[in-house]
Design a protein around this motif. Structure first.
Motif, mmCIF file in Angstrom:
data_model
loop_
_atom_site.group_PDB
_atom_site.id
_atom_site.type_symbol
_atom_site.label_atom_id
_atom_site.label_comp_id
_atom_site.label_asym_id
_atom_site.label_seq_id
_atom_site.Cartn_x
_atom_site.Cartn_y
_atom_site.Cartn_z
ATOM 1 N N LEU A 1 -7.674 -5.318 -7.474
ATOM 2 C CA LEU A 1 -9.027 -5.107 -7.979
ATOM 3 C C LEU A 1 -8.981 -4.438 -9.352
ATOM 4 N N VAL A 2 -8.205 -3.392 -9.477
ATOM 5 C CA VAL A 2 -8.070 -2.702 -10.761
ATOM 6 C C VAL A 2 -7.384 -3.600 -11.778
ATOM 7 N N VAL B 1 -20.216 7.529 -12.070
ATOM 8 C CA VAL B 1 -18.816 7.197 -11.787
ATOM 9 C C VAL B 1 -17.941 8.443 -11.917
ATOM 10 N N TYR B 2 -18.299 9.284 -12.863
ATOM 11 C CA TYR B 2 -17.551 10.515 -13.147
ATOM 12 C C TYR B 2 -17.447 11.417 -11.913
ATOM 13 N N PHE C 1 -16.442 -2.005 -15.592
ATOM 14 C CA PHE C 1 -17.658 -2.805 -15.425
ATOM 15 C C PHE C 1 -18.753 -2.356 -16.381
ATOM 16 N N VAL C 2 -18.956 -1.049 -16.475
ATOM 17 C CA VAL C 2 -20.017 -0.521 -17.337
ATOM 18 C C VAL C 2 -19.667 -0.710 -18.810
ATOM 19 N N ALA D 1 -10.797 8.043 -5.796
ATOM 20 C CA ALA D 1 -10.959 8.486 -7.182
ATOM 21 C C ALA D 1 -10.457 7.464 -8.186
ATOM 22 N N PHE D 2 -9.221 7.051 -8.081
ATOM 23 C CA PHE D 2 -8.620 6.203 -9.104
ATOM 24 C C PHE D 2 -9.289 4.837 -9.173
ATOM 25 N N VAL D 3 -9.433 4.180 -8.033
ATOM 26 C CA VAL D 3 -9.984 2.822 -8.012
ATOM 27 C C VAL D 3 -11.443 2.805 -8.461
ATOM 28 N N SER D 4 -12.258 3.706 -7.929
ATOM 29 C CA SER D 4 -13.680 3.724 -8.277
ATOM 30 C C SER D 4 -13.894 4.028 -9.748
ATOM 31 N N ILE D 5 -13.080 4.934 -10.307
ATOM 32 C CA ILE D 5 -13.223 5.295 -11.720
ATOM 33 C C ILE D 5 -12.826 4.133 -12.616
ATOM 34 N N GLN D 6 -11.673 3.529 -12.348
ATOM 35 C CA GLN D 6 -11.183 2.456 -13.219
ATOM 36 C C GLN D 6 -12.075 1.212 -13.168
#
Length: 241
Positions: A8-9, A196-197, A216-217, A206-211
């Protein structure tokens, strides 16, 4: 991180590189389609995407060096993933994004300088305050830095709604709806960054959601935003505004 999250990342960053690379070329080629007064705005759009393409290549390189996918398992290589590339990118590109929006309004020089300087300074401060908190995985210190970064961020949103909002009313009627959509895009897309922060504090990976979230944004806030800027510039050029 499992293999699904790894892919995904990996795919999100890869897609972003292609999107920003294509956007860079597109905005450069479209400069000939607008009047001289708006060429600078399109140049800035191209520059923003070029800078972001470079940094996403570095992010991609850092990700591949830090994590290896072998036999369906994600293995940490021992090398640290460098998240600073994002903040260096934002420190350069976020002020340019706001500046191109101010330039496309084509306000009097004194007003352009005043609004441009204030927004550029606020955006740079916002990024600088956000970085220390990003390096802290969790805890009270991260919340403090988030709050501090939200102060200049709130000023930018206020200026977008009220300060720039009043300037939009002076634009030709044919482009006012486009300006409002572009402003709304800035407000909505930029509002995702502080969300996201703090996702790690809400229990998300943490890592996947942030990246993935930031990638995307970024595409919306830069490539899609640039397309709207181009359309406005073209419409204003057609009517000689």
């Amino acid at each position: 991180m499992n293999n699904v999250e790894f892919n995904l990342v990996y795919n999100a960053i890869s897609f972003a590189i292609a999107a920003f690379g294509a956007s860079t070329i597109f905005f450069l080629l479209q400069r000939s389609q607008v009047s001289p007064a708006y060429k600078t705005a399109l140049t800035l759009s191209s520059l923003v995407c070029l800078i972001t393409t470079y940094h996403y290549l570095r992010i991609f390189e850092s990700f591949n060096n830090a994590y290896l996918l072998k036999d369906g398992l994600v293995i940490e290589s021992g090398m640290q993933f460098n998240n600073a590339y994002r903040y260096v990118d934002w420190l350069l590109t976020v002020p340019l994004l706001l500046l191109e929006f101010v330039l496309i309004l084509r306000l009097p020089h004194s007003v352009t300088y005043k609004k441009g300087f204030a927004l550029v300074a606020a955006s740079a401060l916002m990024v600088l305050l956000g970085y220390p908190g990003e390096t802290l995985t969790i805890g009270f210190a991260k919340i403090i830095w988030w709050i501090l970064a939200m102060i200049p961020f709130s000023y930018i949103l206020y200026e977008m709604v009220y300060g720039i909002g009043m300037s939009i009313k002076t634009q030709p009627m044919i482009v006012q709806p486009l300006f409002k959509k572009t402003r709304l895009l800035i407000i909505l897309s930029w509002s995702f960054y502080p969300l996201v922060y703090i996702l790690p504090l809400l229990g998300f990976s943490a890592f996947v959601s942030i990246q993935v979230g930031y990638t995307f944004v970024d595409i919306i806030a830069k490539s899609v935003f640039g397309i709207l800027i181009y359309i406005i510039a073209q419409r204003k050029s057609e009517i000689g505004a």
